[in-house]
Design an enzyme around this catalytic site. Structure first.
Site, short mmCIF file in Angstrom:
data_model
loop_
_atom_site.label_atom_id
_atom_site.label_comp_id
_atom_site.label_asym_id
_atom_site.label_seq_id
_atom_site.Cartn_x
_atom_site.Cartn_y
_atom_site.Cartn_z
N ASP A 107 -8.15 4.00 0.93
CA ASP A 107 -7.21 4.38 1.98
C ASP A 107 -8.00 4.83 3.22
O ASP A 107 -8.73 5.82 3.15
CB ASP A 107 -6.36 5.52 1.44
CG ASP A 107 -5.31 5.99 2.41
OD1 ASP A 107 -5.35 5.56 3.58
OD2 ASP A 107 -4.45 6.78 1.99
N CYS A 151 0.86 -1.19 0.00
CA CYS A 151 0.00 0.00 0.00
C CYS A 151 0.89 1.23 0.00
O CYS A 151 2.07 1.14 -0.37
CB CYS A 151 -0.99 -0.03 1.17
SG CYS A 151 -0.24 0.01 2.80
N ARG A 186 -3.40 -0.62 5.36
CA ARG A 186 -4.00 -1.71 4.56
C ARG A 186 -3.10 -2.92 4.38
O ARG A 186 -3.54 -4.05 4.62
CB ARG A 186 -4.42 -1.16 3.18
CG ARG A 186 -5.57 -0.17 3.27
CD ARG A 186 -5.72 0.62 1.97
NE ARG A 186 -4.57 1.51 1.76
CZ ARG A 186 -4.38 2.26 0.70
NH1 ARG A 186 -5.25 2.22 -0.30
NH2 ARG A 186 -3.33 3.06 0.60
P1 4NP Z 1 -1.81 2.81 4.05
O1 4NP Z 1 -2.48 4.16 4.61
O2 4NP Z 1 -1.25 3.16 2.68
O3 4NP Z 1 -2.97 1.87 3.96
O4 4NP Z 1 -0.77 2.40 5.05
C1 4NP Z 1 -1.80 5.37 4.72
C2 4NP Z 1 -0.96 5.60 5.77
C3 4NP Z 1 -0.32 6.81 5.90
C4 4NP Z 1 -0.54 7.81 4.95
C5 4NP Z 1 -1.38 7.56 3.89
C6 4NP Z 1 -2.01 6.36 3.76
N1 4NP Z 1 0.11 9.06 5.10
O5 4NP Z 1 -0.14 9.93 4.27
O6 4NP Z 1 0.90 9.24 6.05
#
Ligand code: 4NP
Length: 148
Positions: free
Chosen positions: A119, A10, A16
């Protein structure tokens, strides 16, 4: 059977893909299938999964507490036989690092037919529950595909 290595990807590797890793690990024999996860971005490298992912996993009997975020690298194409991404942006970021058609062929959206795992980072707990359900179903399909 040769050992299968599957990578979940991800953006941050804290919401995720840690869930996808934990869920798939709970459904396979770890001597046959190795599962890992990574993020395309480096923002959270070394961090534990988001508390909300840890909580929804725990509620379903899955422990994410030993995971630590890492960034996806070009070497992952040789280390893993399949790479599952959560959304189209992850797909583009991973494909941009691919070196050849074999690398590209390893990369797929985890959901069918260009559906995305949204997300959940900026939303509430419900978004994490929804992710869990989507990923749980997706991992059932992956397990079925491995049995073939
Ligand atoms: P992930 O979610 O891609 O599912 O781990 C996110 C975690 C952090 C961020 C964006 C999406 N961020 O912008 O810090």
């Amino acid at each position: 059977m040769a050992q299968m290595k599957i990578l979940m990807v991800c953006l941050g590797n804290i919401c995720r893909s840690p869930l996808a890793q934990g869920i798939l690990e709970s459904k396979v024999d770890s001597s046959e299938v190795i599962v890992d996860s990574a993020g395309t971005a480096a923002y959270h490298v070394g961090n534990s999964p988001d508390k909300r992912s840890v909580a929804v996993a725990k509620k379903n009997g899955i422990d994410l507490s030993k995971q630590k975020a890492r960034q996806f690298t070009v070497e992952d194409f040789s280390l893993f036989s399949k790479i599952y991404v959560m959304d189209l942006s992850n797909y583009e970021n991973v494909i941009a690092l691919s070196q050849n058609p074999e690398d590209k062929a390893k990369v797929n959206l985890i959901l069918n037919e260009s559906m995305e795992v949204p997300d959940p980072y900026y939303g509430g707990k419900e978004g994490f529950e929804y992710c869990f359900d989507l990923l749980n179903n997706a991992c059932d399909q992956i397990v079925k595909s491995l049995a073939k």
